[in-house]
Design a protein around this motif. Structure first.
Motif, mmCIF file in Angstrom:
data_model
loop_
_atom_site.group_PDB
_atom_site.id
_atom_site.type_symbol
_atom_site.label_atom_id
_atom_site.label_comp_id
_atom_site.label_asym_id
_atom_site.label_seq_id
_atom_site.Cartn_x
_atom_site.Cartn_y
_atom_site.Cartn_z
ATOM 1 N N VAL A 172 36.993 -46.794 113.306
ATOM 2 C CA VAL A 172 36.812 -45.402 112.864
ATOM 3 C C VAL A 172 35.563 -45.281 111.996
ATOM 4 C CG1 VAL A 172 37.851 -43.481 111.608
ATOM 5 C CG2 VAL A 172 39.293 -45.002 112.967
ATOM 6 N N HIS A 173 35.377 -46.242 111.109
ATOM 7 C CA HIS A 173 34.229 -46.202 110.205
ATOM 8 C C HIS A 173 32.934 -46.584 110.936
ATOM 9 C CE1 HIS A 173 37.326 -45.720 107.235
ATOM 10 N NE2 HIS A 173 37.790 -46.950 107.426
ATOM 11 N N PHE A 174 33.027 -47.534 111.877
ATOM 12 C CA PHE A 174 31.845 -47.887 112.679
ATOM 13 C C PHE A 174 31.386 -46.688 113.513
ATOM 14 C CE2 PHE A 174 33.370 -52.485 112.509
ATOM 15 C CZ PHE A 174 32.467 -52.806 111.492
ATOM 16 N N TRP A 175 32.353 -45.962 114.064
ATOM 17 C CA TRP A 175 32.054 -44.770 114.859
ATOM 18 C C TRP A 175 31.346 -43.715 114.002
ATOM 19 C CZ3 TRP A 175 35.159 -40.065 114.313
ATOM 20 C CH2 TRP A 175 34.793 -39.055 115.206
ATOM 21 N N GLU A 176 31.835 -43.494 112.796
ATOM 22 C CA GLU A 176 31.225 -42.513 111.893
ATOM 23 C C GLU A 176 29.823 -42.966 111.472
ATOM 24 O OE1 GLU A 176 30.600 -39.376 109.063
ATOM 25 O OE2 GLU A 176 31.703 -39.638 110.949
ATOM 26 N N LEU A 177 29.668 -44.255 111.143
ATOM 27 C CA LEU A 177 28.359 -44.768 110.742
ATOM 28 C C LEU A 177 27.356 -44.624 111.880
ATOM 29 C CD1 LEU A 177 26.538 -46.246 108.731
ATOM 30 C CD2 LEU A 177 27.426 -48.411 109.649
#
Length: 324
Positions: free
Chosen positions: A229-234
């Motif tokens: 989820v955080h990799f996608w947002e970054l």
């Protein structure tokens, strides 16, 4: 009289406007909007996920093709630079522009008749123009396909998100901070779509975590959030500031020499690869959420959920007045 009215109603239903509403999904959207407060059971996202993966795959493939094309253009320009060419010919056929290009490059091509006949150095000028124009046309076509696939990704991704958000009630995760309607709408609101969808998916994963107890009142804090989820947002934030549009208009807006254009295409290669990575991350993100929701649904079983209706402030004030 009744037969005429019936025929008129049939013609009315078959008008182009109604057909467009069906094709565009507006009719289904209106139907869902009218029933958004009706009780419902868990609704699988399997078919929407399949469509989304297809569109995201197309998006990623086109992005990779764009990276390859930008690499070819950069390589071609570097080869030209080694031959002593420092400027670029016009990408569209402009006789005077081609003659000016020949003059800048000290090529013997001084009139339009020689250019059209491709005599002497004019042949080299026309070959350079043809190579550059063909490369630019391919890039433009690929980018147009990328934009079309982007529109498809946005709408299907929004539909997937809306249904996944609706499913939280059927998974015994109550008191959502984001309503299903707003969960899908945040993707279309500029600036807010930079971080709101990320917050939405944090909530979706926490509420869909199959390891938490059904009906857990503190699922907002106890539910897990995968790193993807955080990799996608970054990845999304990086692409927002470094994409084909910002590269051409901000980072490499000044392109006077062939070296400047080559450097811009090298940057585009990185941006294209980042776009492909975003597509793959979105596929894994949605697939993982779907798997979590399916597991939790199988553990909990079928539950009839009743969406909470919005509170009317005026009615609340009247209730308080009656109490007084």
């Amino acid at each position: 009289m009744d037969d005429k009215d019936s025929k008129f109603d049939q013609r009315k239903r078959s008008t182009p406007t109604n057909i467009f509403r069906k094709i565009s999904g507006r009719e289904e959207l209106d139907r869902a909007k009218a029933k958004r407060y009706d009780p419902y059971y868990y609704e699988s996202n399997a078919s929407t996920l399949k469509l989304l993966i297809i569109i995201l795959s197309v998006w990623s493939i086109i992005s990779i093709c764009l990276a390859i094309q930008d690499y070819r253009i950069s390589y071609m320009l570097n080869e030209w630079n080694k031959q002593g060419i420092t400027t670029l010919p016009p990408s569209s056929f402009d006789p005077q522009g081609l003659i000016d290009f020949a003059k800048d490059e000290n090529l013997e091509c001084v009139n339009i008749n020689d250019l059209l006949s491709e005599l002497g150095d004019c042949q080299n000028v026309m070959e350079l123009h043809a190579s550059f124009a063909a490369a630019q046309d391919i890039s433009f076509l690929l980018f147009a396909f990328l934009v079309i696939s982007l529109l498809g990704c946005i709408f299907v991704f929004g539909a997937f998100t809306h249904r996944a958000s609706r499913n939280l009630l059927t998974l015994r995760s109550e008191r959502q901070r984001f309503s299903p309607e707003m969960a899908g709408t945040w993707f279309f609101i500029p600036i807010m779509n930079l971080f709101k969808p990320w917050r939405v998916y944090i909530e979706l994963f926490k509420g869909s975590d199959p390891s938490t107890t059904a009906g857990e009142p503190n699922w907002h804090s106890k539910g897990m959030v995968p790193k993807i989820v955080h990799f996608w947002e970054l990845s999304f934030l990086l692409i927002f500031v470094f994409n084909p549009l910002t590269i051409s208009r901000i980072w490499f807006s000044v392109r006077k020499t062939i070296e400047d254009v080559s450097s811009a295409h090298n940057a585009l290669i990185i941006a294209d690869i980042m776009l492909a990575i975003l597509g793959f991350l979105a596929m894994f993100l949605t697939a993982k959420l779907h798997i979590w929701q399916e597991k939790r649904k199988n553990l909990i079983g079928p539950i009839l959920a009743t969406p909470p209706k919005p509170i009317d402030p005026l009615s609340e004030i009247l209730k308080d007045d009656k109490k007084l």
